[in-house]
Design an enzyme around this catalytic site. Sequence first.
Site, mmCIF file in Angstrom:
data_model
loop_
_atom_site.group_PDB
_atom_site.id
_atom_site.type_symbol
_atom_site.label_atom_id
_atom_site.label_comp_id
_atom_site.label_asym_id
_atom_site.label_seq_id
_atom_site.Cartn_x
_atom_site.Cartn_y
_atom_site.Cartn_z
ATOM 1 N N SER A 72 -5.238 -1.286 -4.490
ATOM 2 C CA SER A 72 -4.300 -0.719 -3.493
ATOM 3 C C SER A 72 -4.216 0.806 -3.471
ATOM 4 O O SER A 72 -3.495 1.344 -2.632
ATOM 5 C CB SER A 72 -2.872 -1.268 -3.661
ATOM 6 O OG SER A 72 -2.745 -2.547 -3.093
ATOM 7 N N THR A 73 -4.903 1.493 -4.379
ATOM 8 C CA THR A 73 -4.679 2.948 -4.457
ATOM 9 C C THR A 73 -5.603 3.771 -3.558
ATOM 10 O O THR A 73 -5.550 4.997 -3.578
ATOM 11 C CB THR A 73 -4.818 3.477 -5.906
ATOM 12 O OG1 THR A 73 -6.186 3.337 -6.316
ATOM 13 C CG2 THR A 73 -3.917 2.741 -6.869
ATOM 14 N N VAL B 83 -14.043 -0.171 -2.489
ATOM 15 C CA VAL B 83 -14.662 -0.967 -3.553
ATOM 16 C C VAL B 83 -15.133 -2.320 -3.001
ATOM 17 O O VAL B 83 -16.154 -2.862 -3.439
ATOM 18 C CB VAL B 83 -13.698 -1.089 -4.760
ATOM 19 C CG1 VAL B 83 -12.516 -1.972 -4.483
ATOM 20 C CG2 VAL B 83 -14.443 -1.539 -5.996
ATOM 21 N N ASP B 84 -14.434 -2.832 -2.021
ATOM 22 C CA ASP B 84 -14.798 -4.102 -1.382
ATOM 23 C C ASP B 84 -16.189 -3.986 -0.748
ATOM 24 O O ASP B 84 -17.068 -4.848 -0.966
ATOM 25 C CB ASP B 84 -13.725 -4.403 -0.310
ATOM 26 C CG ASP B 84 -13.780 -5.807 0.239
ATOM 27 O OD1 ASP B 84 -14.501 -6.647 -0.316
ATOM 28 O OD2 ASP B 84 -13.068 -6.062 1.243
ATOM 29 N N ASP C 198 -18.523 3.145 -11.522
ATOM 30 C CA ASP C 198 -18.668 2.249 -10.383
ATOM 31 C C ASP C 198 -18.587 0.807 -10.900
ATOM 32 O O ASP C 198 -19.436 0.378 -11.682
ATOM 33 C CB ASP C 198 -20.033 2.538 -9.741
ATOM 34 C CG ASP C 198 -20.350 1.597 -8.596
ATOM 35 O OD1 ASP C 198 -19.549 0.699 -8.288
ATOM 36 O OD2 ASP C 198 -21.432 1.779 -7.994
ATOM 37 N N ILE C 199 -17.597 0.083 -10.452
ATOM 38 C CA ILE C 199 -17.353 -1.263 -10.985
ATOM 39 C C ILE C 199 -18.518 -2.221 -10.707
ATOM 40 O O ILE C 199 -18.729 -3.174 -11.460
ATOM 41 C CB ILE C 199 -16.005 -1.822 -10.448
ATOM 42 C CG1 ILE C 199 -15.468 -2.927 -11.350
ATOM 43 C CG2 ILE C 199 -16.121 -2.304 -9.005
ATOM 44 C CD1 ILE C 199 -14.014 -3.286 -11.087
HETATM 45 N N1 AR6 Z 1 -15.904 1.211 -8.322
HETATM 46 C C1 AR6 Z 1 -14.645 1.365 -8.799
HETATM 47 N N2 AR6 Z 1 -13.614 1.801 -8.054
HETATM 48 C C2 AR6 Z 1 -13.869 2.111 -6.765
HETATM 49 C C3 AR6 Z 1 -15.144 1.981 -6.183
HETATM 50 C C4 AR6 Z 1 -16.196 1.509 -7.020
HETATM 51 N N3 AR6 Z 1 -17.441 1.347 -6.575
HETATM 52 N N4 AR6 Z 1 -15.058 2.376 -4.879
HETATM 53 C C5 AR6 Z 1 -13.790 2.742 -4.655
HETATM 54 N N5 AR6 Z 1 -13.063 2.600 -5.787
HETATM 55 P P1 AR6 Z 1 -9.931 0.803 -1.977
HETATM 56 P P2 AR6 Z 1 -7.410 -0.661 -1.522
HETATM 57 C C6 AR6 Z 1 -11.622 2.852 -6.031
HETATM 58 O O1 AR6 Z 1 -9.700 1.647 -0.783
HETATM 59 O O2 AR6 Z 1 -6.625 0.598 -1.564
HETATM 60 C C7 AR6 Z 1 -11.075 -2.111 1.797
HETATM 61 O O3 AR6 Z 1 -11.543 -1.751 3.064
HETATM 62 C C8 AR6 Z 1 -10.905 3.805 -5.094
HETATM 63 O O4 AR6 Z 1 -11.136 5.159 -5.457
HETATM 64 O O5 AR6 Z 1 -11.291 0.284 -2.223
HETATM 65 O O6 AR6 Z 1 -6.907 -1.840 -2.309
HETATM 66 C C9 AR6 Z 1 -10.618 -3.560 1.741
HETATM 67 O O7 AR6 Z 1 -11.424 -4.389 2.557
HETATM 68 C C10 AR6 Z 1 -9.470 3.400 -5.319
HETATM 69 O O8 AR6 Z 1 -8.948 4.015 -6.503
HETATM 70 O O9 AR6 Z 1 -8.949 -0.507 -1.951
HETATM 71 C C11 AR6 Z 1 -9.209 -3.484 2.236
HETATM 72 O O10 AR6 Z 1 -9.164 -3.480 3.654
HETATM 73 C C12 AR6 Z 1 -9.560 1.897 -5.602
HETATM 74 O O11 AR6 Z 1 -10.954 1.634 -5.854
HETATM 75 C C13 AR6 Z 1 -8.726 -2.161 1.722
HETATM 76 O O12 AR6 Z 1 -9.897 -1.361 1.548
HETATM 77 C C14 AR6 Z 1 -9.093 1.031 -4.465
HETATM 78 O O13 AR6 Z 1 -9.432 1.629 -3.228
HETATM 79 C C15 AR6 Z 1 -8.063 -2.299 0.371
HETATM 80 O O14 AR6 Z 1 -7.527 -1.063 -0.004
#
Ligand code: AR6
Length: 170
Positions: free
Chosen positions: A117-118, A33-34, A10-11
């Site tokens: 983005s993934t 993650v946001d 978890d980042i």
């Molecule tokens: N620590 C590390 N990686 C994580 C965590 C964490 N705590 N939580 C999720 N991931 P995403 P996006 C990974 O959907 O695709 C948001 O609503 C996750 O498994 O967070 O860039 C924003 O506000 C995946 O591999 O971001 C935008 O609207 C990676 O982080 C939208 O999502 C990115 O997944 C951005 O979408």
Amino acid sequence: MTQIEVVQGDITQLKVDAIVNAANSSLLGGGGVDGAIHRAAGRELLEECRKLGGCETGEAKITKGYNLPAKWVIHTVGPVWEGGNYGEDELLASCYRQSLALAEEYKISAIAFPAISTGVYRFPLERASKIAVSEVNKFLESDRLLKQVIFVCFGQTAYDSYLKAMQEIT
Ligand code: AR6
């Protein structure tokens, strides 16, 4: 010599100078993650983000980390995957370049990236991890300040994909 590491976790827990947030163009929080970063950092992060006036896809902006162990958060907006013919690769590469440029400007020596983005934005993981690794490598050819770059993978699939990209590219 800069150390590049791939870890699973978890980042929001990482005690590094800066963590990168996969944000959306409003910079006002969201899911994935946001959402996790905003929850862990606290309300003050949202207050600072409100003053930034959003962020374009492929660009990056920096705030403080507030209640996070990390001192800084670099918010970048990855592209939504639309099939690959809408400049997605270049926009994703730009996220890494701009985040790294901010890190250099702020004299950051350790930075952690999620797989931008993934998740919600559906960028194919293998393709995204190759772009991430190759942009970091290219940047490190000229940067002298960064000592550590960490790719933080949320799960085994992402972890395997990054390790493969590291083997292929480095
Ligand atoms: N620590 C590390 N990686 C994580 C965590 C964490 N705590 N939580 C999720 N991931 P995403 P996006 C990974 O959907 O695709 C948001 O609503 C996750 O498994 O967070 O860039 C924003 O506000 C995946 O591999 O971001 C935008 O609207 C990676 O982080 C939208 O999502 C990115 O997944 C951005 O979408």
